[in-house]
Design a protein around this motif. Structure first.
Motif, PDB file in Angstrom:
ATOM      1  N   ARG A 119      21.003 -15.692 -37.719  1.00 20.87           N
ATOM      2  CA  ARG A 119      21.053 -14.676 -36.660  1.00 20.87           C
ATOM      3  C   ARG A 119      20.285 -13.418 -37.042  1.00 20.87           C
ATOM      4  O   ARG A 119      20.004 -12.586 -36.190  1.00 20.87           O
ATOM      5  N   LEU A 120      19.958 -13.276 -38.325  1.00 23.12           N
ATOM      6  CA  LEU A 120      19.436 -12.007 -38.811  1.00 23.12           C
ATOM      7  C   LEU A 120      17.938 -11.858 -38.555  1.00 23.12           C
ATOM      8  O   LEU A 120      17.134 -12.721 -38.920  1.00 23.12           O
ATOM      9  N   ILE A 121      17.578 -10.741 -37.914  1.00 16.73           N
ATOM     10  CA  ILE A 121      16.192 -10.315 -37.749  1.00 16.73           C
ATOM     11  C   ILE A 121      15.989  -9.182 -38.739  1.00 16.73           C
ATOM     12  O   ILE A 121      16.388  -8.040 -38.497  1.00 16.73           O
ATOM     13  N   ALA A 122      15.402  -9.495 -39.886  1.00 19.25           N
ATOM     14  CA  ALA A 122      15.275  -8.538 -40.989  1.00 19.25           C
ATOM     15  C   ALA A 122      13.916  -7.843 -40.906  1.00 19.25           C
ATOM     16  O   ALA A 122      12.874  -8.496 -40.987  1.00 19.25           O
ATOM     17  N   VAL A 123      13.949  -6.530 -40.762  1.00 17.43           N
ATOM     18  CA  VAL A 123      12.732  -5.765 -40.515  1.00 17.43           C
ATOM     19  C   VAL A 123      12.275  -5.043 -41.782  1.00 17.43           C
ATOM     20  O   VAL A 123      13.089  -4.440 -42.483  1.00 17.43           O
ATOM     21  N   HIS A 124      11.003  -5.117 -42.072  1.00 19.44           N
ATOM     22  CA  HIS A 124      10.274  -4.455 -43.162  1.00 19.44           C
ATOM     23  C   HIS A 124      10.218  -5.355 -44.393  1.00 19.44           C
ATOM     24  O   HIS A 124       9.163  -5.848 -44.742  1.00 19.44           O
ATOM     25  N   MET A 125      11.309  -5.515 -45.117  1.00 14.09           N
ATOM     26  CA  MET A 125      11.383  -6.446 -46.249  1.00 14.09           C
ATOM     27  C   MET A 125      10.217  -6.264 -47.234  1.00 14.09           C
ATOM     28  O   MET A 125       9.529  -7.209 -47.614  1.00 14.09           O
ATOM     29  N   THR A 126      10.032  -5.037 -47.664  1.00 10.83           N
ATOM     30  CA  THR A 126       8.929  -4.752 -48.594  1.00 10.83           C
ATOM     31  C   THR A 126       9.316  -4.948 -50.062  1.00 10.83           C
ATOM     32  O   THR A 126       8.436  -4.933 -50.925  1.00 10.83           O
ATOM     33  N   GLN A 127      10.608  -5.081 -50.338  1.00  9.03           N
ATOM     34  CA  GLN A 127      11.071  -5.162 -51.735  1.00  9.03           C
ATOM     35  C   GLN A 127      11.801  -6.485 -51.929  1.00  9.03           C
ATOM     36  O   GLN A 127      13.011  -6.568 -51.780  1.00  9.03           O
ATOM     37  N   LEU A 128      11.061  -7.541 -52.240  1.00  7.16           N
ATOM     38  CA  LEU A 128      11.675  -8.870 -52.322  1.00  7.16           C
ATOM     39  C   LEU A 128      11.339  -9.562 -53.626  1.00  7.16           C
ATOM     40  O   LEU A 128      10.184  -9.550 -54.074  1.00  7.16           O
ATOM     41  N   THR A 129      12.348 -10.197 -54.203  1.00  7.83           N
ATOM     42  CA  THR A 129      12.119 -11.073 -55.345  1.00  7.83           C
ATOM     43  C   THR A 129      11.782 -12.469 -54.833  1.00  7.83           C
ATOM     44  O   THR A 129      11.997 -12.797 -53.656  1.00  7.83           O
ATOM     45  N   GLU A 130      11.279 -13.301 -55.720  1.00 11.01           N
ATOM     46  CA  GLU A 130      10.969 -14.686 -55.333  1.00 11.01           C
ATOM     47  C   GLU A 130      12.238 -15.406 -54.877  1.00 11.01           C
ATOM     48  O   GLU A 130      12.220 -16.163 -53.901  1.00 11.01           O
ATOM     49  N   LEU A 172      24.968 -13.593 -30.663  1.00  8.18           N
ATOM     50  CA  LEU A 172      23.911 -12.588 -30.598  1.00  8.18           C
ATOM     51  C   LEU A 172      23.185 -12.464 -31.942  1.00  8.18           C
ATOM     52  O   LEU A 172      23.801 -12.585 -33.004  1.00  8.18           O
ATOM     53  N   PRO A 173      21.886 -12.165 -31.898  1.00  5.58           N
ATOM     54  CA  PRO A 173      21.180 -11.844 -33.147  1.00  5.58           C
ATOM     55  C   PRO A 173      21.620 -10.489 -33.689  1.00  5.58           C
ATOM     56  O   PRO A 173      22.248  -9.689 -32.982  1.00  5.58           O
ATOM     57  N   VAL A 174      21.246 -10.233 -34.942  1.00  3.89           N
ATOM     58  CA  VAL A 174      21.492  -8.946 -35.589  1.00  3.89           C
ATOM     59  C   VAL A 174      20.144  -8.400 -36.063  1.00  3.89           C
ATOM     60  O   VAL A 174      19.458  -9.018 -36.881  1.00  3.89           O
ATOM     61  N   HIS A 175      19.765  -7.244 -35.530  1.00  2.00           N
ATOM     62  CA  HIS A 175      18.448  -6.635 -35.743  1.00  2.00           C
ATOM     63  C   HIS A 175      18.635  -5.472 -36.724  1.00  2.00           C
ATOM     64  O   HIS A 175      19.291  -4.488 -36.398  1.00  2.00           O
ATOM     65  N   LEU A 176      18.049  -5.571 -37.925  1.00  2.00           N
ATOM     66  CA  LEU A 176      18.395  -4.662 -39.025  1.00  2.00           C
ATOM     67  C   LEU A 176      17.185  -4.276 -39.864  1.00  2.00           C
ATOM     68  O   LEU A 176      16.413  -5.139 -40.287  1.00  2.00           O
ATOM     69  N   HIS A 177      17.033  -2.965 -40.146  1.00  2.00           N
ATOM     70  CA  HIS A 177      16.088  -2.527 -41.174  1.00  2.00           C
ATOM     71  C   HIS A 177      16.644  -2.979 -42.527  1.00  2.00           C
ATOM     72  O   HIS A 177      17.796  -2.681 -42.846  1.00  2.00           O
ATOM     73  N   LEU A 178      15.832  -3.632 -43.336  1.00  3.21           N
ATOM     74  CA  LEU A 178      16.351  -4.188 -44.595  1.00  3.21           C
ATOM     75  C   LEU A 178      15.279  -4.190 -45.674  1.00  3.21           C
ATOM     76  O   LEU A 178      14.135  -4.583 -45.418  1.00  3.21           O
TER      77      LEU A 178
END
Length: 446
Positions: free
Chosen positions: A255-266, A218-224
């Protein structure tokens, strides 16, 4: 004329333009899509289609573009009933002081079913045929989507505190297993684990999610990485940024569905690509809550599967994937400081095939190809607002409104016909929503 006997098919949709998404950026003029048993059997010029097929039904839309149904890759659809209850607030205040207290008073099977029914009607009117859902009572969610013939991947919630859905860690996982078992072989409904966020799920529960997701495929759906505060809190509590923590726990993978991801380094962007993580961009919610900016262009150019979601109506405040896709394209250009960033065709792909791939449905939907499910939307481009028509994909992304959607099919079944919902009592849905407004107003004033 050919001497060949025409092939029977259930439905032939003739369109001025077919935008198949695969191949990328292609527009097929005066083409038709033939459908049998809910699947696409051919994509070919209208003249050839008329010779080859003997359809039970023909839908001719010479001024329209036929596109894959849009995939809303992150939504909390019962929250349509909370549309507008707490606007113009930062995420933590909005969530902890307004949304969670109201939900504590109203969440239950009826709230979930009625909110999703309202959402389905809104999504269909806007050309959306599939959703990646994240809320409580997934058993009710699944049954409601199924009843309306709407395609969905339903999240199985995990959070560290008691709710109306489950009172303990064990109960969250037990109930998740029950819902998954019930829907494991369904043609329209699938499930995913939906741990809420790094700041509301402990290491032990994340490890349990990882183990079961691997076992059940199964996928994993997560605010991150939704806000800077989330990242700071994680560094203070765990000595790591949330992505590093998830990587330590074995969850930062394909498997990870990462939602938002507004704070990311290169480095984090490249790790997403390396590990096969899918990212769901929810630009309008992020803008409204001032959460930050997802580097959508950098992610896409790094090879990350990029999808688009509306988030819930309590923080957006609509389920308009045309608007969301346009905002995603425009915002990407500003963030990248590059006018060529996330061009129209790439944005449309994110709203269709990107979403389907992120949730593991790309073998079923997301593009107009033989063998795939006939999840399709017709968009009238004859309106004054989309004239003159120099470039179909550009008009779809930058000029088209959801009110121009005329027809929608899911698995070949008509859901919207000439702008009218099929098998949904719109007046009844609106009346029901108004009843919920009265209940919620009463709760907030007591």
């Amino acid at each position: 004329m050919s001497d060949r006997t025409p092939d029977a098919c259930d439905l032939l949709i003739e369109a001025g333009f077919v935008v198949p998404v695969v191949p990328h950026a292609v527009v097929l003029e005066n083409h038709a899509v033939a459908v049998t048993d809910g699947k696409i059997v051919a994509v070919l010029p209208v003249g050839e289609a008329r010779e080859r097929f003997r359809p039970k039904q023909v839908v001719a839309r010479p001024d329209a573009a036929l596109i894959p149904g849009l995939v809303n890759t992150h939504a909390h659809n019962p929250m349509t009933l909370l549309r507008g209850v707490a606007d113009d607030l930062p995420l933590k205040v909005w969530l902890q002081q307004h949304i969670w207290p109201i939900e504590a008073a109203v969440i239950g099977p009826d709230f979930v079913s009625d909110g999703i029914t309202l959402a389905i009607a809104e999504m269909l009117r806007g050309g959306t045929t599939c959703v990646n859902e994240n809320y409580f009572f997934p058993d009710v969610q699944a049954a409601t989507y199924k009843r309306h013939g709407f395609r969905a991947r339903v999240g199985l919630p995990v959070i560290d505190f008691p709710t109306a859905w489950a009172k303990s860690d064990d109960e969250y996982f037990e109930r998740a297993g029950e819902v998954h078992d019930q829907w494991r072989d369904d043609a329209l409904i699938a499930t995913a684990f939906a741990p809420h966020a790094p700041y509301t799920v402990n290491d032990a529960n994340f490890e349990r999610v990882r183990m079961l997701a691997d076992q059940l495929d199964l996928p994993v759906h997560l605010h991150l990485h939704e806000t800077a505060q989330e990242v700071q809190q994680s560094q203070e509590q765990y000595g790591q940024r949330p992505i590093a923590r998830l990587d330590r726990l074995g969850l930062f993978n394909d498997r990870l569905i990462a939602v938002h991801m507004t704070q990311l380094t290169e480095a984090e962007i490249h790790l997403c690509a390396e590990r096969g993580v899918s990212v769901v961009h929810c630009p309008e919610s992020n803008l409204k809550l001032a959460s930050g900016f997802c580097p959508a262009c950098a992610l896409e150019r790094a090879g990350v599967t990029l999808a688009i979601g509306t988030d819930g109506c309590a923080s957006n405040n609509d389920l308009d994937m045309f608007s969301e896709t346009r905002t995603a394209a425009l915002l990407a250009k500003a963030v990248a400081q590059d006018a060529a960033a996330l061009d129209a065709a790439t944005s449309l792909r994110a709203a269709t095939l990107g979403g389907a791939k992120a949730i593991g449905f790309d073998h079923l939907v997301g593009s107009i190809e033989p063998g795939k499910q006939a999840d399709l939307a017709c968009v009238d481009l004859s309106a004054l607002e989309t004239q003159p028509l120099h470039h179909v994909v550009s008009q779809l992304v930058y000029a088209t409104g959801r009110q121009q959607v005329t027809d929608v099919w899911i698995a070949g079944q008509s859901k919207l016909a000439q702008c009218e919902l099929v098998d949904i009592d719109m007046a009844g849905v609106i009346a029901n929503a108004r009843q919920w407004r009265e209940r919620i107003v009463a709760i907030r004033t007591t």
